[in-house]
Design a protein around this motif. Sequence first.
Motif, PDB file in Angstrom:
ATOM      1  N   ALA A   1      77.559  56.580  30.534  1.00 42.33           N
ATOM      2  CA  ALA A   1      76.726  57.699  30.971  1.00 42.33           C
ATOM      3  C   ALA A   1      76.063  58.356  29.766  1.00 42.33           C
ATOM      4  N   PRO A   2      74.760  58.600  29.826  1.00 36.96           N
ATOM      5  CA  PRO A   2      74.068  59.242  28.703  1.00 36.96           C
ATOM      6  C   PRO A   2      74.557  60.672  28.495  1.00 36.96           C
ATOM      7  N   GLY A   3      74.245  61.211  27.313  1.00 36.71           N
ATOM      8  CA  GLY A   3      74.733  62.535  26.965  1.00 36.71           C
ATOM      9  C   GLY A   3      74.259  63.614  27.918  1.00 36.71           C
ATOM     10  N   TRP A   4      73.019  63.499  28.414  1.00 33.26           N
ATOM     11  CA  TRP A   4      72.504  64.559  29.281  1.00 33.26           C
ATOM     12  C   TRP A   4      73.238  64.583  30.619  1.00 33.26           C
ATOM     13  N   VAL A   5      73.727  63.411  31.070  1.00 36.50           N
ATOM     14  CA  VAL A   5      74.496  63.367  32.315  1.00 36.50           C
ATOM     15  C   VAL A   5      75.839  64.060  32.115  1.00 36.50           C
ATOM     16  N   GLN A   6      76.504  63.788  31.007  1.00 38.87           N
ATOM     17  CA  GLN A   6      77.787  64.430  30.732  1.00 38.87           C
ATOM     18  C   GLN A   6      77.615  65.935  30.545  1.00 38.87           C
ATOM     19  N   PHE A   7      76.537  66.302  29.866  1.00 38.34           N
ATOM     20  CA  PHE A   7      76.295  67.722  29.652  1.00 38.34           C
ATOM     21  C   PHE A   7      76.016  68.434  30.974  1.00 38.34           C
ATOM     22  N   GLY A   8      75.191  67.822  31.821  1.00 40.29           N
ATOM     23  CA  GLY A   8      74.901  68.401  33.133  1.00 40.29           C
ATOM     24  C   GLY A   8      76.139  68.490  34.000  1.00 40.29           C
ATOM     25  N   ALA A   9      76.970  67.423  33.960  1.00 42.36           N
ATOM     26  CA  ALA A   9      78.217  67.455  34.723  1.00 42.36           C
ATOM     27  C   ALA A   9      79.147  68.542  34.207  1.00 42.36           C
ATOM     28  N   GLY A  10      79.123  68.769  32.876  1.00 44.75           N
ATOM     29  CA  GLY A  10      79.942  69.823  32.302  1.00 44.75           C
ATOM     30  C   GLY A  10      79.509  71.201  32.763  1.00 44.75           C
ATOM     31  N   ILE A  11      78.195  71.424  32.862  1.00 41.13           N
ATOM     32  CA  ILE A  11      77.698  72.713  33.341  1.00 41.13           C
ATOM     33  C   ILE A  11      78.110  72.946  34.792  1.00 41.13           C
ATOM     34  N   VAL A  12      77.962  71.907  35.628  1.00 40.48           N
ATOM     35  CA  VAL A  12      78.367  72.026  37.039  1.00 40.48           C
ATOM     36  C   VAL A  12      79.859  72.315  37.135  1.00 40.48           C
ATOM     37  N   ALA A  13      80.653  71.593  36.336  1.00 41.98           N
ATOM     38  CA  ALA A  13      82.102  71.812  36.350  1.00 41.98           C
ATOM     39  C   ALA A  13      82.451  73.210  35.853  1.00 41.98           C
ATOM     40  N   LEU A  14      81.712  73.698  34.863  1.00 44.25           N
ATOM     41  CA  LEU A  14      81.983  75.024  34.326  1.00 44.25           C
ATOM     42  C   LEU A  14      81.714  76.102  35.366  1.00 44.25           C
ATOM     43  N   LEU A  15      80.593  76.006  36.059  1.00 47.65           N
ATOM     44  CA  LEU A  15      80.281  76.977  37.106  1.00 47.65           C
ATOM     45  C   LEU A  15      81.291  76.894  38.249  1.00 47.65           C
ATOM     46  N   THR A  16      81.718  75.672  38.571  1.00 47.78           N
ATOM     47  CA  THR A  16      82.748  75.493  39.604  1.00 47.78           C
ATOM     48  C   THR A  16      84.054  76.142  39.192  1.00 47.78           C
ATOM     49  N   ALA A  17      84.414  75.978  37.907  1.00 52.37           N
ATOM     50  CA  ALA A  17      85.654  76.572  37.410  1.00 52.37           C
ATOM     51  C   ALA A  17      85.629  78.084  37.523  1.00 52.37           C
ATOM     52  N   PHE A  18      84.500  78.694  37.142  1.00 58.25           N
ATOM     53  CA  PHE A  18      84.400  80.154  37.244  1.00 58.25           C
ATOM     54  C   PHE A  18      84.456  80.610  38.702  1.00 58.25           C
ATOM     55  N   ALA A  19      83.889  79.809  39.610  1.00 58.83           N
ATOM     56  CA  ALA A  19      83.953  80.158  41.026  1.00 58.83           C
ATOM     57  C   ALA A  19      85.395  80.100  41.537  1.00 58.83           C
ATOM     58  N   LEU A  20      86.141  79.088  41.121  1.00 59.76           N
ATOM     59  CA  LEU A  20      87.547  78.966  41.529  1.00 59.76           C
ATOM     60  C   LEU A  20      88.387  80.108  40.948  1.00 59.76           C
ATOM     61  N   LEU A  21      88.162  80.407  39.680  1.00 53.36           N
ATOM     62  CA  LEU A  21      88.911  81.500  39.061  1.00 53.36           C
ATOM     63  C   LEU A  21      88.572  82.835  39.713  1.00 53.36           C
ATOM     64  N   ASP A  22      87.321  82.988  40.128  1.00 57.33           N
ATOM     65  CA  ASP A  22      86.923  84.219  40.812  1.00 57.33           C
ATOM     66  C   ASP A  22      87.664  84.364  42.138  1.00 57.33           C
ATOM     67  N   ARG A  23      87.867  83.253  42.843  1.00 54.75           N
ATOM     68  CA  ARG A  23      88.624  83.293  44.106  1.00 54.75           C
ATOM     69  C   ARG A  23      90.091  83.627  43.866  1.00 54.75           C
ATOM     70  N   ALA A  24      90.599  83.238  42.700  1.00 51.63           N
ATOM     71  CA  ALA A  24      92.018  83.452  42.421  1.00 51.63           C
ATOM     72  C   ALA A  24      92.320  84.885  42.017  1.00 51.63           C
ATOM     73  N   LEU A  25      91.304  85.596  41.537  1.00 51.59           N
ATOM     74  CA  LEU A  25      91.527  86.948  41.031  1.00 51.59           C
ATOM     75  C   LEU A  25      91.421  87.982  42.147  1.00 51.59           C
ATOM     76  N   PRO A  26      92.075  89.112  41.988  1.00 53.42           N
ATOM     77  CA  PRO A  26      91.959  90.179  42.986  1.00 53.42           C
ATOM     78  C   PRO A  26      90.518  90.626  43.136  1.00 53.42           C
ATOM     79  N   GLN A  27      90.101  90.855  44.359  1.00 52.28           N
ATOM     80  CA  GLN A  27      88.735  91.280  44.627  1.00 52.28           C
ATOM     81  C   GLN A  27      88.634  92.801  44.530  1.00 52.28           C
ATOM     82  N   VAL A  28      87.686  93.251  43.722  1.00 52.26           N
ATOM     83  CA  VAL A  28      87.465  94.683  43.545  1.00 52.26           C
ATOM     84  C   VAL A  28      86.345  95.115  44.471  1.00 52.26           C
TER      85      VAL A  28
END
Length: 371
Positions: free
Chosen positions: A201-228
């Motif tokens: 996989a070229p570098g731009w594919v890995q980088f793009g997949a990393g951005i998608v995974a990063l946003l997904t991670a923040f969304a999951l962590l947001d669900r895990a935290l208490p909602q204010v």
Amino acid sequence: MNDDDTVRIKADTPATVDVRGISLIPAWVLRIAAAVSGLLVFVLALELLKEGARDYGRSMIALFNVTSPVSALGFGWLLAYMFLSGSPVAAIAVTFFAAGTIDALQTFTMITGSRLGASLIVLGVGFLYYLRGHRRAASIAIGVQALITTAAIYLPAMALGLWVLTSGLVQTIHAEADAPLRSVFDWLYDPVLAAIDRLGAPGWVQFGAGIVALLTAFALLDRALPQVDPESNAFGRIGRLVYRPMVMFALGMAVTSVTMSVSVSLSILVPLSVRGLVRRENTLPYIMGANITTFIDTLVAALIVGGAAAFTIVLVEMVSVAILSLIVIVFFYHWFQRSILYLQDAIVRNRKTLAIFLGIMFLAPAVLLAF
């Protein structure tokens, strides 16, 4: 599907999930699962970004002509506008450093830029409240205040941090990313990364997949935290009771530590201000406190992918912001408060001045990219 087959969460009872009538899953179990999943995806995202940055990251840096700390500042600022959040951009800056794409000073200023642009979401939330019929001054003023307060603290703090990094007090200028704290994850991620390498996989594919995974991670962590909930009566009482700057400063630090996002913790101020539960002069120390603990997730990212060198860069920035904030609150708060509120009033006075301000905020990072 009947009513018994649906997923139900009742606000007046302990939150549980009824999955097709088979089992009940307590909400705390779901939160733990989301937290663990978010952490695992977060680490994977950082590794993908680091691998992609080795190739595509250099192309991206060249495309935006990031050749100096000043242009890195504008780059991080613009990316934060694109993501409507500073945390993903700060994480990308750390992975760029770990991959050798940018140096220590560029990493430092890129992270600063990410924080300068993160407050834009507060202005966006305020604009939505304005469209719903609220007064423009009450709805948009908090977003303007967040932007100018952040800039007023971060820019002098950036100068302090750059002096620390270049004075020899810490050894990071000529250091490269060293051994990261990821040995416990090696067994889990090495097969995944090796499989990606085999696919070619070229570098731009890995980088793009990393951005998608990063946003997904923040969304999951947001669900895990208490909602204010800023509309709740409990939060409203806090808004009415807290008036001391140091208390609001500590509250801003605490809320951002819980939400792991300065965009979220500052956006809470919009409905509170519109409803008159928090006076605008009380929000200044809250914003300053929130802008300190927003570095927590970046510190974690730095340790995971960049080791001690990357961690030191982020820590210097966090400490610089904390020092400047405390100096202002302890010695110059009333002068600082009057100056910020005066500038805020001048900006939101009419549509023309607000348009000029927004133009400057969008033009400034673009101009910085030219240096």
